[in-house]
Design a protein around this motif. Structure first.
Motif, PDB file in Angstrom:
ATOM      1  N   GLY A 207       9.457  -4.119 -11.328  1.00  0.00           N
ATOM      2  CA  GLY A 207       9.608  -5.564 -11.202  1.00  0.00           C
ATOM      3  C   GLY A 207       8.756  -6.122 -10.073  1.00  0.00           C
ATOM      4  N   ALA A 208       8.760  -5.415  -8.929  1.00  0.00           N
ATOM      5  CA  ALA A 208       7.949  -5.853  -7.793  1.00  0.00           C
ATOM      6  C   ALA A 208       6.466  -5.820  -8.146  1.00  0.00           C
ATOM      7  N   GLY A 209       6.062  -4.790  -8.903  1.00  0.00           N
ATOM      8  CA  GLY A 209       4.668  -4.688  -9.321  1.00  0.00           C
ATOM      9  C   GLY A 209       4.256  -5.849 -10.204  1.00  0.00           C
ATOM     10  N   LEU A 210       5.137  -6.248 -11.108  1.00  0.00           N
ATOM     11  CA  LEU A 210       4.840  -7.392 -11.979  1.00  0.00           C
ATOM     12  C   LEU A 210       4.698  -8.670 -11.168  1.00  0.00           C
ATOM     13  N   VAL A 211       5.558  -8.846 -10.164  1.00  0.00           N
ATOM     14  CA  VAL A 211       5.476 -10.034  -9.309  1.00  0.00           C
ATOM     15  C   VAL A 211       4.149 -10.053  -8.554  1.00  0.00           C
ATOM     16  N   ALA A 213       1.368  -8.567  -9.418  1.00  0.00           N
ATOM     17  CA  ALA A 213       0.279  -8.789 -10.376  1.00  0.00           C
ATOM     18  C   ALA A 213       0.167 -10.268 -10.747  1.00  0.00           C
ATOM     19  N   VAL A 214       1.305 -10.929 -10.958  1.00  0.00           N
ATOM     20  CA  VAL A 214       1.310 -12.348 -11.316  1.00  0.00           C
ATOM     21  C   VAL A 214       0.726 -13.192 -10.183  1.00  0.00           C
ATOM     22  N   ARG A 215       0.921 -12.751  -8.954  1.00  0.00           N
ATOM     23  CA  ARG A 215       0.397 -13.483  -7.800  1.00  0.00           C
ATOM     24  C   ARG A 215      -1.095 -13.253  -7.578  1.00  0.00           C
ATOM     25  N   GLY A 216      -1.702 -12.419  -8.421  1.00  0.00           N
ATOM     26  CA  GLY A 216      -3.151 -12.262  -8.344  1.00  0.00           C
ATOM     27  C   GLY A 216      -3.652 -10.897  -7.938  1.00  0.00           C
ATOM     28  N   GLU A 217      -2.794 -10.052  -7.349  1.00  0.00           N
ATOM     29  CA  GLU A 217      -3.219  -8.714  -6.943  1.00  0.00           C
ATOM     30  C   GLU A 217      -2.941  -7.746  -8.093  1.00  0.00           C
ATOM     31  N   LEU A 222      -0.354  -3.304 -10.673  1.00  0.00           N
ATOM     32  CA  LEU A 222      -0.377  -2.315 -11.749  1.00  0.00           C
ATOM     33  C   LEU A 222      -0.017  -0.935 -11.227  1.00  0.00           C
ATOM     34  N   TRP A 223      -0.482  -0.607 -10.014  1.00  0.00           N
ATOM     35  CA  TRP A 223      -0.171   0.695  -9.434  1.00  0.00           C
ATOM     36  C   TRP A 223       1.336   0.856  -9.238  1.00  0.00           C
ATOM     37  N   TRP A 224       2.007  -0.197  -8.742  1.00  0.00           N
ATOM     38  CA  TRP A 224       3.455  -0.116  -8.546  1.00  0.00           C
ATOM     39  C   TRP A 224       4.195  -0.016  -9.870  1.00  0.00           C
ATOM     40  N   VAL A 225       3.696  -0.696 -10.882  1.00  0.00           N
ATOM     41  CA  VAL A 225       4.310  -0.602 -12.212  1.00  0.00           C
ATOM     42  C   VAL A 225       4.186   0.819 -12.748  1.00  0.00           C
ATOM     43  N   ILE A 226       3.010   1.423 -12.595  1.00  0.00           N
ATOM     44  CA  ILE A 226       2.800   2.796 -13.061  1.00  0.00           C
ATOM     45  C   ILE A 226       3.704   3.764 -12.312  1.00  0.00           C
TER      46      ILE A 226
END
Length: 256
Positions: A207-211, A213-217, A222-226
């Motif tokens: 969830g944190a990774g998606l947030v 990514a949405v903010r531009g990083e 993507l790394w946190w999502v993986i």
């Protein structure tokens, strides 16, 4: 038996009788890490050097990272053997390393000792490398070597802290299970509780990774999502193994 066996067995180097294997995915990870260091991290950290210097530093750092992971897993292995567990192989793969166990620890104290050995080694090794970097600087060594060793020192300390996160298959997940096992007196209950906590942490990472990514990083997110996906998948594999009855011996994998 010597610490290092020169003769190959099934194509692997041997340390203390433990076969060291390199999975193809580790080579992919090494290329990605090396490229990222040479083109991004090192130019930002150590500006003003020629491009070939960053390439050399990245090569040293990737090689040093591989050695660090093997030694981290070897510390698990030697402590496990002291408690009577059989560990024959360590494999480097995309997300790090894995020491392959023939069976799980039989007591919570053996689980705790084996789990904590890896992060403890990485922390001490990182501090030693920091001292070595300081000594190299005092001796006037190449800035390339000094910077690479300094980076490896910090990376080992970060890996020690990260590995203590309470999620399977990280060492922190094993530490959590050992502590729950001591309190609850039942390994299966401790495992299921630790796995539930692990899955919650994995979902939080995703969830944190998606947030992020949405903010531009996008790359960082993507790394946190993986990582979250990997932890969740590993936890589910561990849960599935609880439902299988072993026929003879169980081979488990410890990741660090």
């Amino acid at each position: 038996m010597s610490a290092i066996e020169a003769r190959p067995r099934r194509g692997g180097l041997h340390l203390f009788g433990v076969e060291i294997r390199i999975n193809l995915s580790w080579l992919v990870a090494a290329l990605l890490i090396g490229s990222s260091l040479a083109s991004g991290a090192f130019p930002q950290l150590y500006a003003g050097l020629p491009p070939q210097s960053y390439l050399a530093m990245a090569g040293i750092a990737v090689l040093g990272l591989a050695v660090s992971i093997v030694l981290h897993e070897l510390s698990h292995t030697l402590v496990g053997r002291a408690f009577g567990m059989r560990i024959d192989r360590i494999t480097l793969f995309f997300f790090g390393g894995v020491a392959e166990l023939r069976d799980e620890p039989h007591t919570p104290l053996s689980e705790l000792a084996m789990a904590i050995a890896g992060p403890a080694f990485s922390l001490v090794f990182g501090l030693v490398l920091a001292v070595v970097a300081g000594a190299l600087h005092a001796m006037g060594a190449s800035v390339i070597v000094i910077n690479a060793v300094t980076y490896l020192a910090g990376l080992n300390i970060i890996l020690a802290v990260f590995n203590l996160a309470p999620a399977f298959p990280l060492d922190g997940g094993r530490v959590l299970r050992a502590l729950l096992w001591l309190v609850l007196r039942r390994q299966d209950t401790a495992t299921r509780t630790a796995l539930a906590i692990s899955e919650g942490l994995a979902l939080l990472l995703m969830g944190a990774g998606l947030v992020v990514a949405v903010r531009g990083e996008i790359a960082g997110g993507l790394w946190w999502v993986i990582m979250g996906w990997f932890l969740r998948a590993s936890g589910r594999a561990e849960r599935a193994s609880l439902k299988r009855e072993p026929a003879g011996g169980v081979e488990a994998a410890r990741e660090g």
